[in-house]
Design a protein around this motif. Structure first.
Motif, mmCIF file in Angstrom:
data_model
loop_
_atom_site.group_PDB
_atom_site.id
_atom_site.type_symbol
_atom_site.label_atom_id
_atom_site.label_comp_id
_atom_site.label_asym_id
_atom_site.label_seq_id
_atom_site.Cartn_x
_atom_site.Cartn_y
_atom_site.Cartn_z
ATOM 1 N N THR A 42 0.571 -1.094 0.036
ATOM 2 C CA THR A 42 0.385 -0.421 0.146
ATOM 3 C C THR A 42 0.738 1.077 -0.327
ATOM 4 O OG1 THR A 42 -1.555 -1.402 1.399
ATOM 5 C CG2 THR A 42 -2.113 1.025 1.343
ATOM 6 N N TYR A 132 -5.396 -5.616 1.001
ATOM 7 C CA TYR A 132 -4.307 -5.021 1.178
ATOM 8 C C TYR A 132 -2.940 -5.517 0.828
ATOM 9 C CZ TYR A 132 -6.980 -4.791 5.062
ATOM 10 O OH TYR A 132 -7.192 -4.928 6.431
ATOM 11 N N ASP A 157 0.587 -4.032 6.846
ATOM 12 C CA ASP A 157 0.492 -4.033 5.698
ATOM 13 C C ASP A 157 0.727 -5.538 5.290
ATOM 14 O OD1 ASP A 157 -1.980 -3.038 5.636
ATOM 15 O OD2 ASP A 157 -1.764 -1.905 3.145
#
Length: 182
Positions: A42, A132, A157
């Motif tokens: 991300t 994600y 993430d």
């Protein structure tokens, strides 16, 4: 004499601008840089992120999935002095160490029960849909965590390369410094 008045006027204007920029950076809006790879894919190392500080200023709890900036020193009480020292403009002058400022994603809110099994995150018995996440999480545990009132649970993430609530525990809401805007 006229030169001194002009210089005084300029210095006054510069001082007002400095105070205004510090105020905005502490209470309203600031930019920060991603340090490390814990939020891949991300956010990326050295990427600039713009943060709304309004949630911190008005003590608003973030929502699930929000990307937040936190003070990872959860064992220390946060004060206004911390907010001032974490201001990007002042940290330039003070050579402040900002490695305690982490960027993570909100996974749990007060009252939530979190579990880590089958390489997935479960919140209140339901597996989370997390498109994600970089790759399948290696971490598993037989333990359950219940997020206490006034706290949240955050994770990166890049679950296999992230120091987050699995390491430092629950994040007090006053340690949530802001939310990523863009």
């Amino acid at each position: 004499m006229i030169l001194l008045k002009k210089m005084g006027s300029w210095l006054g204007s510069i001082a007002i601008a400095f105070v205004l920029v510090v105020f905005l950076g502490v209470f309203i809006f600031q930019s920060t840089k991603v340090l490390g790879h814990s939020m891949d894919p991300t956010l990326h190392d050295t990427q600039k992120v713009y943060v709304s500080k309004l949630s911190h200023t008005f003590a608003q709890a973030p929502d699930y999935g929000d990307i937040v900036i936190i003070d990872s020193r959860v064992d220390q009480k946060r004060t206004l002095m911390n907010d001032l020292l974490d201001s990007p403009l002042l940290s330039l002058f003070l050579k402040a160490d900002d490695r305690h400022v982490w960027i993570k994603r909100v996974i749990g809110k007060p009252g939530d029960t979190l579990e880590f099994k089958n390489h997935k995150v479960y919140r209140n018995g339901q597996v989370l849909d997390e498109p994600y996440v970089k790759e399948q999480m290696i971490f598993e545990s037989d333990k359950q965590w219940v997020v206490p009132e006034g706290h949240i649970w955050v994770m990166g993430d890049n679950r296999n390369n992230s120091s987050d609530s699995r390491v430092i525990g629950f994040i007090p809401l006053d340690h949530v410094l802001g939310k990523k805007v863009f």
